[in-house]
Structure formats: structure tokens, C-alpha cells
Design a protein around this motif. Structure first.
Motif, PDB file in Angstrom:
ATOM      1  N   UNK A   1      -1.806 -25.027 -42.954  1.00  0.00           N
ATOM      2  CA  UNK A   1      -0.994 -25.873 -43.223  1.00  0.00           C
ATOM      3  C   UNK A   1      -0.309 -26.712 -42.040  1.00  0.00           C
ATOM      4  N   UNK A   2      -0.965 -28.031 -42.073  1.00  0.00           N
ATOM      5  CA  UNK A   2      -0.547 -28.889 -40.526  1.00  0.00           C
ATOM      6  C   UNK A   2       0.788 -29.582 -40.921  1.00  0.00           C
ATOM      7  N   UNK A   3       0.945 -29.874 -42.278  1.00  0.00           N
ATOM      8  CA  UNK A   3       2.080 -30.854 -42.360  1.00  0.00           C
ATOM      9  C   UNK A   3       3.317 -30.454 -43.121  1.00  0.00           C
ATOM     10  N   UNK A   4       4.033 -29.364 -42.769  1.00  0.00           N
ATOM     11  CA  UNK A   4       4.948 -28.632 -43.422  1.00  0.00           C
ATOM     12  C   UNK A   4       6.087 -29.229 -42.758  1.00  0.00           C
ATOM     13  N   UNK A   5       7.322 -29.482 -43.407  1.00  0.00           N
ATOM     14  CA  UNK A   5       8.698 -30.166 -42.971  1.00  0.00           C
ATOM     15  C   UNK A   5       9.633 -28.933 -43.137  1.00  0.00           C
ATOM     16  N   UNK A   6      10.513 -28.507 -41.906  1.00  0.00           N
ATOM     17  CA  UNK A   6      11.500 -27.545 -42.012  1.00  0.00           C
ATOM     18  C   UNK A   6      12.795 -28.198 -41.580  1.00  0.00           C
TER      19      UNK A   6
ATOM     20  N   UNK B   1      12.170 -31.042 -39.227  1.00  0.00           N
ATOM     21  CA  UNK B   1      10.993 -30.960 -38.188  1.00  0.00           C
ATOM     22  C   UNK B   1       9.799 -30.651 -38.782  1.00  0.00           C
ATOM     23  N   UNK B   2       8.694 -31.085 -38.196  1.00  0.00           N
ATOM     24  CA  UNK B   2       7.188 -30.816 -38.403  1.00  0.00           C
ATOM     25  C   UNK B   2       6.882 -29.177 -38.044  1.00  0.00           C
ATOM     26  N   UNK B   3       6.252 -28.715 -38.898  1.00  0.00           N
ATOM     27  CA  UNK B   3       5.887 -27.200 -38.756  1.00  0.00           C
ATOM     28  C   UNK B   3       4.578 -26.948 -38.914  1.00  0.00           C
ATOM     29  N   UNK B   4       3.667 -26.213 -38.701  1.00  0.00           N
ATOM     30  CA  UNK B   4       2.202 -25.842 -38.858  1.00  0.00           C
ATOM     31  C   UNK B   4       2.032 -24.513 -38.897  1.00  0.00           C
ATOM     32  N   UNK B   5       1.299 -24.054 -39.818  1.00  0.00           N
ATOM     33  CA  UNK B   5       1.001 -22.453 -40.015  1.00  0.00           C
ATOM     34  C   UNK B   5      -0.568 -22.365 -39.826  1.00  0.00           C
ATOM     35  N   UNK B   6      -1.017 -21.436 -39.338  1.00  0.00           N
ATOM     36  CA  UNK B   6      -2.462 -21.100 -39.401  1.00  0.00           C
ATOM     37  C   UNK B   6      -2.742 -19.788 -39.220  1.00  0.00           C
TER      38      UNK B   6
END
Length: 165
Positions: A77-82, A85-90
Motif C-alpha cells: 500500500x504505497x499511497x496511504x495518507x495519515x 503525511x504519506x505512508x506506506x505499508x509492505x
């Protein structure tokens, strides 16, 4: 010197950083006070199954007994926003010498000028059996360099200087 120590203490207080969940190309040198120098780098892999960005991070201990670490990662999930702020989950698979293998989630939160990263993995470690691998850190980007402060189950503190290519 006091300002530099204060900056390092602040970075360590914010987070202790593993490599981000997103793949990038780096090459650098790290130092852990209790272990010595590490040669480390990361690279984007040339394949992307199902459109996922993939990468490989590696570290090799340059002193004492042989030790090597490789982390294969897929950015799920490269385009998450928290909170803006941008976040990534791998997902990461770490392989170690002496033998160890762990599988688990990776997460990164991009901050202005840097990134906080966390990783967990459950697996097997020679001599320990069932083992929980963990890592956390902060990377400060000073294009084309990055300064990284990290901690993991392999070392309590690692300071690295990386070249971004």
C-alpha cells in the motif's frame, strides 16, 4: 558538538529506523558501537509482481564474526495518507546469516525531510528457535545523502550515512 549530540538524541527519541517500507536505491556505511562497521545498501528489484514495487535491502558486518542480512520487500500500500503525511505499508522477508528467516509487515511514515520506519517479523533464528525480529528508525534526507538512526533485534543502535542513487 553539543548541537550535533542534541540532534542525534532527538532523532533517536523520535524513533530508533530500519529501511523504509518503500524500495529505493542506496549505498552506505553504518556503525554500531557494540558491533563495528556495516556495509549496507538497497535496490529496487527489476520485477513487480501484480504491479507491486519490490526491493532488496542488505547489510554485511565488516568486523568480528561474519554476519549478513537481506530484506526482500514488497510495497503493498504505497499511497496511504495519515494526518496529511504519506505512508506506506509492505511485507518483508528477512534472511540472515548465521541462519534466520522472518516474515512480517513493514510500515513507513514520511515526515518533512525524513521518514519513520518500523518492521516486525516472526520466524526462526539459529540458536534461539522461534524468534520475533523487529526494527525501527528515522531517516533524514539530505539529498543526495541520507542520515539514518536505527535499532533492531540485531543491534541496539546503528548510525548510517547513505548515498541515494
Amino acid at each position: 558538538m553539543k548541537r550535533l549530540l542534541a540532534l542525534l538524541a532527538l532523532a533517536l527519541g523520535l524513533a530508533l529506523a530500519q529501511a523504509p517500507a518503500y524500495p529505493e536505491n542506496t549505498l552506505g556505511l553504518g556503525y554500531a558501537p557494540d558491533r563495528g562497521f556495516y556495509l549496507q545498501g538497497s535496490a529496487l528489484l527489476p520485477f513487480s509482481p501484480l504491479g507491486l514495487d519490490t526491493g532488496l535491502d542488505a547489510q554485511v558486518l565488516l568486523s568480528q564474526s561474519p554476519e549478513a542480512y537481506a530484506l526482500l520487500k514488497a510495497n503493498l500500500f504505497p499511497g496511504l495518507v495519515v494526518e496529511g503525511l504519506f505512508a506506506s505499508v509492505g511485507l518483508g522477508l528477512d534472511l540472515r546469516y548465521p541462519f534466520g528467516a522472518h516474515l512480517g509487515p513493514l510500515a513507513s511514515l514520511e515526515l518533512p525531510g525524513g521518514a519513520l520506519s518500523l518492521g516486525l517479523g516472526l520466524g526462526y533464528q539459529a540458536g534461539a528457535g522461534l524468534h520475533l525480529a523487529w526494527g525501527a528508525g528515522f531517516r533524514l534526507y539530505l539529498e543526495p545523502l541520507a542520515l539514518e538512526v536505527s535499532a533492531s533485534d540485531r543491534y541496539p543502535f546503528l548510525l548510517s550515512l547513505l548515498y541515494l542513487w
